[in-house]
Structure formats: C-alpha cells, structure tokens
Design an enzyme around this catalytic site. Structure first.
Site, PDB file in Angstrom:
ATOM      1  N   LYS A  55       0.795  -1.223   0.000  1.00  0.00           N
ATOM      2  CA  LYS A  55       0.000   0.000   0.000  1.00  0.00           C
ATOM      3  C   LYS A  55       0.839   1.291   0.000  1.00  0.00           C
ATOM      4  CE  LYS A  55      -4.573  -1.232   0.594  1.00  0.00           C
ATOM      5  NZ  LYS A  55      -4.556  -2.610   1.000  1.00  0.00           N
ATOM      6  N   SER A  80      -8.982  -0.058   6.710  1.00  0.00           N
ATOM      7  CA  SER A  80      -8.979  -1.133   7.697  1.00  0.00           C
ATOM      8  C   SER A  80      -7.569  -1.397   8.201  1.00  0.00           C
ATOM      9  CB  SER A  80      -9.566  -2.403   7.089  1.00  0.00           C
ATOM     10  OG  SER A  80      -8.765  -2.822   6.005  1.00  0.00           O
ATOM     11  N   GLU A 206     -10.167 -13.486  -4.115  1.00  0.00           N
ATOM     12  CA  GLU A 206     -10.815 -12.830  -2.979  1.00  0.00           C
ATOM     13  C   GLU A 206     -11.351 -13.871  -2.010  1.00  0.00           C
ATOM     14  OE1 GLU A 206     -13.915 -10.273  -4.468  1.00  0.00           O
ATOM     15  OE2 GLU A 206     -14.916 -11.907  -5.497  1.00  0.00           O
ATOM     16  N   GLY A 210     -16.581 -12.967   0.747  1.00  0.00           N
ATOM     17  CA  GLY A 210     -16.747 -11.646   0.128  1.00  0.00           C
ATOM     18  C   GLY A 210     -16.463 -11.712  -1.349  1.00  0.00           C
ATOM     19  N   ASP A 212     -17.756 -10.396  -3.961  1.00  0.00           N
ATOM     20  CA  ASP A 212     -18.415  -9.350  -4.759  1.00  0.00           C
ATOM     21  C   ASP A 212     -17.688  -9.103  -6.083  1.00  0.00           C
ATOM     22  OD1 ASP A 212     -16.475  -8.147  -2.748  1.00  0.00           O
ATOM     23  OD2 ASP A 212     -16.700  -6.492  -4.161  1.00  0.00           O
ATOM     24  N   SER A 306       0.858  -9.947  -0.669  1.00  0.00           N
ATOM     25  CA  SER A 306       0.613  -8.502  -0.593  1.00  0.00           C
ATOM     26  C   SER A 306       0.942  -7.838   0.739  1.00  0.00           C
ATOM     27  CB  SER A 306      -0.842  -8.205  -0.990  1.00  0.00           C
ATOM     28  OG  SER A 306      -1.729  -9.009  -0.255  1.00  0.00           O
TER      29      SER A 306
HETATM   30  C1  LIG Z   1      -5.421  -3.599   0.750  1.00  0.00           C
HETATM   31  C2  LIG Z   1      -4.867  -4.957   0.672  1.00  0.00           C
HETATM   32  C3  LIG Z   1      -5.269  -5.851  -0.334  1.00  0.00           C
HETATM   33  C4  LIG Z   1      -6.347  -5.525  -1.339  1.00  0.00           C
HETATM   34  O1  LIG Z   1      -5.999  -4.449  -2.172  1.00  0.00           O
HETATM   35  P1  LIG Z   1      -7.075  -3.677  -3.048  1.00  0.00           P
HETATM   36  O2  LIG Z   1      -6.323  -2.676  -3.811  1.00  0.00           O
HETATM   37  O3  LIG Z   1      -8.082  -3.067  -2.103  1.00  0.00           O
HETATM   38  O4  LIG Z   1      -7.740  -4.712  -3.896  1.00  0.00           O
HETATM   39  C5  LIG Z   1      -4.648  -7.089  -0.391  1.00  0.00           C
HETATM   40  N1  LIG Z   1      -3.697  -7.439   0.503  1.00  0.00           N
HETATM   41  C6  LIG Z   1      -3.298  -6.624   1.488  1.00  0.00           C
HETATM   42  C7  LIG Z   1      -2.245  -7.088   2.427  1.00  0.00           C
HETATM   43  C8  LIG Z   1      -3.862  -5.351   1.598  1.00  0.00           C
HETATM   44  O5  LIG Z   1      -3.450  -4.532   2.582  1.00  0.00           O
END
Ligand SMILES: *Cc1c(COP(=O)(O)O)cnc(C)c1O
Length: 330
Positions: A55, A80, A206, A210, A212, A306
């Site tokens: 992020k 979150s 996903e 959830g 969606d 991620s």
């Molecule tokens: C925010 C986040 C996601 C999802 O990312 P989006 O851009 O909202 O789809 C996946 N993994 C982690 C660790 C995140 O913090």
C-alpha cells in the site's frame, strides 16, 4: 476499448517517483511449493515492503502528485489498516500530516503502527457508521485531501509497480495471481501485465465470504455486498470501485475465491517452508494456487504476496490449528 483510468505510462511514472522510497521487494521461489503444485511459482514479497504491505506504493504516489498547496494542508484516509499505515508513512516522508479514519476493531498492531508513523487516528464503528462520510467531513472541515484506499488512478498506478517489478525480475510469466479487495492492486497489476507480458493471464483472488468481485465480473456491473466475515481483513470491501471495475472487467481473465481455512494453510506453509510471516489477506493468491482453485500445473506463475501485518500472537493462534508449525524438513 473504453478509456481506462490509468495507462502503463502512469505506472512507469509512479515507479520513478517511488525509486529510493519503496523497497524493490524480493521475488522468492520455493522447491517445496513447486513440488506441491507442479508449477514454477514466483512470490513477490510485499510483506517486506516498508510499512509491511504494497500500500505504500499507491499512497506515496498519490500524495506526491498533489499540488504543493494541497499537499501542505495534509491528507485524510479511511482504511482497515494497511492503507492507513501507508498514508501515515508516506505523509511523513513527504513532509505533511495525515488523519486516518479506522475501525475500532482493526487489529491493534495496525492502529499502533499508524500512530507510530505520526498519523492521527480517528476511530469509528465499522458495522454502524459510514467511514466515507466521516472521511469526507474531516476533509471539508480541515481542508485535507482525501486519499481513498483503492478507487483512485494515482493509487492504482502506484500499486501496479508491484507487478512491473515482478515481471522484470521473474523473466516472464504465464499466469499472475493477485489478492483482491477493492481492486487497486489488481487493476494496477493488470495494466502492467498487458504492457509487459500481454500473454500472461491475470486472475484476482478474494475471500469466499466476500465474492463481490467475482459476482461483479460475471454480472458486468459492480455488485455490492454487506461487510464480509473473513480473517482477510484487508479484503473486507463491499464493492469494487468506479475506476477499478472497468480495468478489471477489460483486463482480468477471472476472479476466484478461497476459504479462511485455505488462507490459514497458506500462512502456515509460508512460515514453515519459506520462513516468512504473511497476513491472511496477503496469502490470498498463494492459497488459490495451493488449493488448486486455478490450474497452475506446468506454468510459470507470479504470486503477489501482498502484506505481512498480523499480530504475532494472533498469527500463532491461527497457525496452531493447522498442526503445521514445525514441518519435518524444509
Ligand atoms: C489492501 C490490501 C489488499 C487488497 O488491495 P485492493 O487494492 O483493495 O484490492 C490485499 N492485501 C493486502 C495485504 C492489503 O493490505
């Protein structure tokens, strides 16, 4: 094709801005993961990114792109958790201030880290209050620029640098699996894939509770759901965005889901075999490969890992249930 919110040039520009700021995270491989799946897996480890998740890429890029006056006034974000930490860190790096609207039940480690980076935290109840309304009110009252967690072209461009690095460092992929919440990461990665490796199929993953995104892709329009009950707290979004959805619709091959139990299995595998800590949301893409939700056998597969922000005690509690904390060999 319709005009999309971002182009590969935006991702390249974001990558230049992030140079020397975001880590170029490692791409790990694992003989045991390859043996288990029959594929060649390349794990892009954003759990090693600054602030513990990808992020920072989007947050920094979006704040850096504000004009000087707006940037000086400061930014506000609702999140979150990982976007919050990223905004707080990016604001500090760019010499401005950040206010973060965060759910009262967010993991303790995430609120503490946000404050640690110098962010001001405003708490709300995620089941009864509207975080977007709170964020907008703060933006108006204090003259702050609202930086959304995913539905913003500069955020999406920043997130896309994750896949740009993975394609450059892995030497070509046939399949790319990406965790999916609101779709900023998936949309950015899909645009990078189209430019750098057009034959590579991009698939979003996903949580089952959830789905969606999967329903939206199939319906051809954005489907809204209630806040899903899942341990993947970074993917508890209720809908894709007006900017992310068209990109996903045009460039993403499919969206699949995994269960919470499969996420925990993947987290245990990462700890036991790769010796790395991955949070539940961060394990979405790997879990899809491990649980064969996507056919990966015989392919070169990129897996976006991620994030790694999870309380150690919570992590231990989850892993204990699998009985895989201490594999016989690695
Ligand atoms: C925010 C986040 C996601 C999802 O990312 P989006 O851009 O909202 O789809 C996946 N993994 C982690 C660790 C995140 O913090």
């Amino acid at each position: 094709m319709s005009e999309l919110a971002l182009s590969f040039a935006d991702i390249e520009a974001a990558h230049m801005r992030l140079s020397g700021v975001a880590h170029r995270t490692p791409v790990l491989t694992s003989a045991s993961a390859d043996a288990m799946t029959g594929a060649r897996l390349f794990f892009k480890c954003e759990n090693f990114q600054r602030a513990g998740a990808f992020k920072l890429r989007g947050a920094y890029n979006a704040i850096a792109r504000l004009d000087a006056d707006r940037r000086t006034a400061g930014v506000v974000a609702f999140s979150s958790g990982n976007h919050a930490q990223a905004i707080a860190l990016a604001a500090r790096l760019l010499g401005t201030r950040a206010v973060i609207v965060m759910p009262r039940d967010a993991p303790q480690i995430k609120a503490a880290a946000t404050r640690g980076y110098g962010g001001e935290v405003v708490l709300y109840d995620r089941y009864s209050e509207d975080r977007e309304a709170i964020g907008r009110r703060l933006a108006e009252e204090r003259g702050l620029a609202l930086i959304p967690p995913y539905d913003h072209p500069e955020v999406m461009a920043g997130q896309g640098t994750t896949a740009k690095e993975l394609f450059e460092d892995s030497g070509g992929l046939e399949l790319l699996l990406v965790p999916l919440g609101g779709g900023g990461l998936l949309a950015g990665c899909a645009v990078a894939a189209q430019a750098l490796c057009p034959g590579c199929a991009v698939i979003g993953v996903e949580p089952q509770a959830g789905n969606d995104g999967q329903r939206s892709l199939r319906a051809g329009h954005i489907v809204h759901i209630d806040t899903p009950d899942t341990i993947a707290d970074g993917a508890q979004t209720q809908h894709l965005g007006q900017f992310t959805f068209p990109v996903i619709r045009d460039l993403v091959r499919d969206i699949v889901t995994v269960s919470d139990a499969e996420l925990i299995e993947a987290m245990a595998f990462f700890a036991g075999r790769l010796k790395i800590i991955v949070e539940a949301t961060g394990a979405l893409a790997a879990a899809a490969a491990f649980a064969a939700r996507v056919p990966v056998r015989g392919k070169r597969v990129g897996i976006v890992v991620s994030g790694g922000n999870v309380d150690p005690a919570r992590f231990a509690e989850l892993i204990q249930r699998t009985g895989r904390a201490a594999p016989a060999q690695s």
